[in-house]
Design a protein around this motif. Structure first.
Motif, PDB file in Angstrom:
ATOM      1  N   GLU A  52       6.406  30.003  23.901  1.00 14.44           N
ATOM      2  CA  GLU A  52       5.134  29.543  23.341  1.00 14.44           C
ATOM      3  C   GLU A  52       5.124  29.707  21.827  1.00 14.44           C
ATOM      4  OE1 GLU A  52       0.361  30.171  24.275  1.00 14.44           O
ATOM      5  OE2 GLU A  52       1.871  31.221  25.482  1.00 14.44           O
ATOM      6  N   ARG A  61       5.075  27.086  30.067  1.00 18.39           N
ATOM      7  CA  ARG A  61       4.320  26.859  31.307  1.00 18.39           C
ATOM      8  C   ARG A  61       5.180  27.162  32.523  1.00 18.39           C
ATOM      9  NH1 ARG A  61       1.971  20.974  33.457  1.00 18.39           N
ATOM     10  NH2 ARG A  61       1.646  21.646  35.602  1.00 18.39           N
ATOM     11  N   VAL A  79      -3.988  33.904  32.320  1.00 13.12           N
ATOM     12  CA  VAL A  79      -4.642  33.557  31.045  1.00 13.12           C
ATOM     13  C   VAL A  79      -3.693  32.743  30.169  1.00 13.12           C
ATOM     14  CG1 VAL A  79      -5.557  34.493  28.880  1.00 13.12           C
ATOM     15  CG2 VAL A  79      -6.233  35.495  31.069  1.00 13.12           C
ATOM     16  N   ASN A  80      -2.436  33.168  30.095  1.00 12.85           N
ATOM     17  CA  ASN A  80      -1.481  32.450  29.253  1.00 12.85           C
ATOM     18  C   ASN A  80      -1.252  31.024  29.734  1.00 12.85           C
ATOM     19  OD1 ASN A  80      -1.317  34.856  27.916  1.00 12.85           O
ATOM     20  ND2 ASN A  80       0.901  35.045  28.046  1.00 12.85           N
ATOM     21  N   ASN A  83      -4.026  29.026  28.554  1.00  7.43           N
ATOM     22  CA  ASN A  83      -3.874  28.724  27.129  1.00  7.43           C
ATOM     23  C   ASN A  83      -2.939  27.532  26.893  1.00  7.43           C
ATOM     24  OD1 ASN A  83      -5.502  30.937  26.708  1.00  7.43           O
ATOM     25  ND2 ASN A  83      -3.842  32.281  26.058  1.00  7.43           N
ATOM     26  N   LEU A  86      -4.888  24.500  27.666  1.00  7.97           N
ATOM     27  CA  LEU A  86      -5.856  24.263  26.593  1.00  7.97           C
ATOM     28  C   LEU A  86      -5.175  23.610  25.397  1.00  7.97           C
ATOM     29  CD1 LEU A  86      -8.883  24.830  25.968  1.00  7.97           C
ATOM     30  CD2 LEU A  86      -8.130  26.902  24.807  1.00  7.97           C
ATOM     31  N   ALA A  87      -3.990  24.104  25.048  1.00  3.98           N
ATOM     32  CA  ALA A  87      -3.249  23.535  23.923  1.00  3.98           C
ATOM     33  C   ALA A  87      -2.826  22.094  24.187  1.00  3.98           C
ATOM     34  CB  ALA A  87      -2.019  24.394  23.628  1.00  3.98           C
ATOM     35  N   ALA A  94      -7.142  24.118  32.410  1.00  8.76           N
ATOM     36  CA  ALA A  94      -7.350  25.358  31.668  1.00  8.76           C
ATOM     37  C   ALA A  94      -8.537  26.121  32.250  1.00  8.76           C
ATOM     38  CB  ALA A  94      -7.594  25.054  30.192  1.00  8.76           C
ATOM     39  N   TYR A  98      -8.624  30.001  33.821  1.00 11.33           N
ATOM     40  CA  TYR A  98      -9.482  31.054  33.273  1.00 11.33           C
ATOM     41  C   TYR A  98     -10.437  31.589  34.342  1.00 11.33           C
ATOM     42  CZ  TYR A  98      -7.845  29.437  28.705  1.00 11.33           C
ATOM     43  OH  TYR A  98      -7.069  29.094  27.627  1.00 11.33           O
ATOM     44  N   GLU A 110     -11.566  38.257  26.770  1.00 13.80           N
ATOM     45  CA  GLU A 110     -10.588  37.250  26.359  1.00 13.80           C
ATOM     46  C   GLU A 110     -10.657  36.001  27.237  1.00 13.80           C
ATOM     47  OE1 GLU A 110      -5.734  36.628  25.928  1.00 13.80           O
ATOM     48  OE2 GLU A 110      -6.560  38.507  26.713  1.00 13.80           O
ATOM     49  N   ASN A 114     -11.844  32.227  26.047  1.00 16.02           N
ATOM     50  CA  ASN A 114     -11.006  31.033  26.164  1.00 16.02           C
ATOM     51  C   ASN A 114     -11.624  29.995  27.088  1.00 16.02           C
ATOM     52  OD1 ASN A 114      -9.466  32.693  24.606  1.00 16.02           O
ATOM     53  ND2 ASN A 114      -7.667  32.679  25.915  1.00 16.02           N
ATOM     54  N   TRP A 117     -13.971  27.994  25.057  1.00 15.68           N
ATOM     55  CA  TRP A 117     -13.392  26.932  24.233  1.00 15.68           C
ATOM     56  C   TRP A 117     -12.977  25.729  25.065  1.00 15.68           C
ATOM     57  CZ3 TRP A 117     -14.196  26.228  19.406  1.00 15.68           C
ATOM     58  CH2 TRP A 117     -14.578  27.315  18.623  1.00 15.68           C
TER      59      TRP A 117
END
Length: 221
Positions: A52, A61, A79-80, A83, A86-87, A94, A98, A110, A114, A117
């Motif tokens: 990442e 991923r 969570v990762n 993320n 999300l990116a 995403a 979460y 955290e 996220n 967002w």
């Protein structure tokens, strides 16, 4: 029927397998090798983080998903992975990650941040995310960090609550500027506020003013 020979299931497929092998010029049965993944779930996550950081999101991923196959309750992997989605602007995926993370650790700051967002970028689930974020910042002191208050302000702005949004931004900026100063109640001096966080807060305050320009006072009679 008398005299009938019944083949066991594994024997029925054997002639076909032999025929295929002979047709390919091979007279020996293949050796079946089962490769075992030598890495632990945590090691897959560490590898994913390394990918990442290099911007190789698809490889990251893959590693987070491998970690979750080994341990479906691995919070950090969940969570990762969120993320990564999300990116990649896959906001629905995403959100799912979460929410699964929050099932493992309800109220986690955290994961809630996220998730917020994902709601902000997609425009979906803003009110739900706002309720969750309000709970985070009103909880233990750890939730009153500038980055979380900034997220709260953006959520309030998107929920058309400009006055409450400005309150969150103002407090976020105050705490950010106080970080690293003399010890104050409710301020975590061990975690100085990064300059980029302060810039984000200022940018969001500017966006708030553009969305909701201050009204001029009515002229006196």
């Amino acid at each position: 029927m008398a005299g009938e020979v019944r083949l066991r299931p594994w024997r029925r497929g054997l002639p076909l397998l032999l025929a295929l092998l002979l047709a390919g010029g091979c007279s020996r049965l293949p050796k079946i090798i089962v490769l075992e993944d030598p890495l632990t779930a945590a090691e897959h996550v560490e590898l994913g983080v390394a990918y990442e950081r290099k911007g190789e999101l698809d490889l990251a991923r893959r590693e987070y998903e491998r970690a979750l196959r080994k341990d479906g309750k691995f919070f950090r992997a969940r969570v990762n992975l969120g993320n990564i989605f999300l990116a990649k602007k896959e906001f629905g995926k995403a959100r799912e990650e979460y929410l699964l993370a929050l099932e493992l650790r309800p109220g986690n700051a955290e994961a809630t941040n996220n998730l917020s967002w994902a709601a902000i970028f997609s425009g979906r689930g803003v009110e739900e995310a706002l309720a969750r974020m309000e709970s985070v910042v009103s909880g233990p002191p750890g939730g009153r960090q500038p980055i979380f208050l900034d997220t709260l302000g953006v959520l309030r702005m998107h929920a058309n609550r400009p006055g409450e949004a400005e309150e969150a931004f103002a407090l976020a900026e105050t705490l950010c500027r106080q970080a690293g100063a003399a010890p104050r109640e409710g301020v975590n001096d061990d975690a100085p506020c990064p300059e980029e966080v302060l810039r984000e807060i200022e940018d969001h305050r500017g966006e708030l003013r553009r969305r909701f320009p201050p009204t001029s006072p009515a002229p006196a009679n």
